[in-house]
Write a protein that holds these residues in place. Sequence first.
Motif, PDB file in Angstrom:
ATOM      1  N   MET B   1       5.022   3.367  -5.821  1.00 16.05           N
ATOM      2  CA  MET B   1       4.247   2.408  -6.616  1.00 16.05           C
ATOM      3  C   MET B   1       2.771   2.818  -6.606  1.00 16.05           C
ATOM      4  O   MET B   1       2.163   2.907  -5.556  1.00 16.05           O
ATOM      5  N   ASP B   2       2.222   3.094  -7.774  1.00 13.58           N
ATOM      6  CA  ASP B   2       0.845   3.568  -7.816  1.00 13.58           C
ATOM      7  C   ASP B   2      -0.151   2.430  -7.634  1.00 13.58           C
ATOM      8  O   ASP B   2      -1.058   2.509  -6.843  1.00 13.58           O
ATOM      9  N   HIS B   3      -0.003   1.362  -8.394  1.00 11.14           N
ATOM     10  CA  HIS B   3      -0.864   0.200  -8.185  1.00 11.14           C
ATOM     11  C   HIS B   3      -0.148  -1.057  -8.652  1.00 11.14           C
ATOM     12  O   HIS B   3       0.782  -1.008  -9.435  1.00 11.14           O
ATOM     13  N   GLU B   4      -0.615  -2.165  -8.114  1.00 15.73           N
ATOM     14  CA  GLU B   4      -0.023  -3.444  -8.483  1.00 15.73           C
ATOM     15  C   GLU B   4      -1.146  -4.465  -8.438  1.00 15.73           C
ATOM     16  O   GLU B   4      -1.897  -4.522  -7.464  1.00 15.73           O
ATOM     17  N   LYS B   5      -1.286  -5.232  -9.511  1.00 18.37           N
ATOM     18  CA  LYS B   5      -2.439  -6.135  -9.597  1.00 18.37           C
ATOM     19  C   LYS B   5      -1.969  -7.522 -10.036  1.00 18.37           C
ATOM     20  O   LYS B   5      -1.179  -7.639 -10.980  1.00 18.37           O
ATOM     21  N   VAL B   6      -2.452  -8.542  -9.327  1.00 16.49           N
ATOM     22  CA  VAL B   6      -2.143  -9.911  -9.738  1.00 16.49           C
ATOM     23  C   VAL B   6      -3.112 -10.289 -10.853  1.00 16.49           C
ATOM     24  O   VAL B   6      -4.325 -10.250 -10.660  1.00 16.49           O
ATOM     25  N   VAL B   7      -2.566 -10.618 -12.027  1.00 16.56           N
ATOM     26  CA  VAL B   7      -3.435 -10.987 -13.152  1.00 16.56           C
ATOM     27  C   VAL B   7      -3.466 -12.497 -13.383  1.00 16.56           C
ATOM     28  O   VAL B   7      -4.397 -13.009 -14.007  1.00 16.56           O
TER      29      VAL B   7
END
Lengths: 310, 186
Positions: B1-7
């Motif tokens: 997983m490269d990145h994960e962002k809570v939007v």
Amino acid sequence: MKHLVSVEHLERHDIERICDRAAAFAEVADREIKKVPALRGRTVLNLFYEASTRTRSSFELAAKRLSADVVNFSASGSSVEKGESLKDTILTLGAHKPDAIVIRTPWAGAAELVSGWTPAAVVNAGDGKHEHPTQALLDVHTLRQRLGGLDGLSIWIVGDVLHSRVARSNIMAFQKMGAKVTLAGPPTLIPRGIEALGCEVRYTLDELPQANVVYALRMQNERMDESWVPSIREYATWYQINGRRLGPKQVLMHPGPVNRGVELSAEVVDSPQAVITAQVAAGVVVRMAVLYEVLAHVPSTSRSPEGVPA
Amino acid sequence: MDHEKVVLDEDDMRRTLVRIAHEIVERNDGVGGGESLAIVGIHRRGAILARRIHSLLSDLLEREIPIGDLDISFYRDDVGRRAEQPTIHASHVDFDLDGRTVVLVDDVLFTGRTVRSAIEALFSYGRPAKVQLAVLADRGHRELPIRPDYVGKNLPTSRSERVNVHVEELDHVDEVRICENAEVVA
């Protein structure tokens, strides 16, 4: 799952998935428009070498409710009467590029053979005395709907097990779903060595009150070419399921058509314990689920120009 | 997983759904109007969001409005092309659709194919007067001429990204995440 030729090849989770899907399809039958486009553009060939009313009509209705095109083929009045072999018939009809072939024959193992002669998905609608897998699935579905599940149930299959393809499929399906299966009937109609399938055998109905479910089989008069029982009247005396033998909490099943007054008395056929009509209704939704299962994950043959294997 | 962002977090999701509910009321003749309104969610997370919007609308309009849910598996146009068969849920549209304004609710709007299937499924139950579309997140990349009427949040994404909507009822948390090469929530 590419083909459905035997319950033997199914795992418990396969049976549960098909029954869950059948439950979802049940809602389609209650709508004003009883149709979904899931198999639009697919062709289902119903190839029946034996007379059938409920199986054939329910497969046809199932395919049509999924928007598939249906071709019905009966052996009578066809090239089969001129001596064409099963393989040649399959190769000939295969040239029409059906996506699925639903086949009923009097020959055990025919569905398995056919699956090797065609790129179409093959569904066994009964092959001789061997198997009738969709009947077993619809019976499991009916019991799940009625009782919530089969785990721990005692199911007695009573009658002409010897000539019954339904019995073989159902023994396996019921056991895979967690039920204990007992076979009961006259010794001449219980195949030797059938205990190897994991079920018990009884020759009287003395212990029938222990059963949660009583599954009566049809006395197959058309297959009675030998004296399997002294007389039908004698059979009814000892093995008929009637108001005296059926307890108020027991569920009564029968694959149909019923010989009233032989394996079942008229009073129990019409009793609230009988789920025979529910079994027929389940036939359509379970066959929808089976056709969806075998066709939904393979490309249409019209998009797959592979040749018919020799 | 490269990145994960809570939007969108829990509060953002709640506020967003409240705003969508208000917009639905305004668009459909304000409070006291909208007698013919009905809400239909698309399985699975769309159906859960539809229930929340339905609850908010019932409070705003001070009356019950019909709610249903749709499983669109049998209406998909990719039968035979998917590696795995979907889990199928029964649909429930237990009210008369004819003449109603139906608000379809889904979690993420992407290619538009799910919505196309849902509209076809809806019309097998009856003939609504209008169909409106509410989505929690619109991530773009439309392949069909479909436009939402109510959007919780526009999320410009690349095709390689995933938008995963988590809901308390299934995932024990309310949030929307953008993930790169992440596992999709089924």
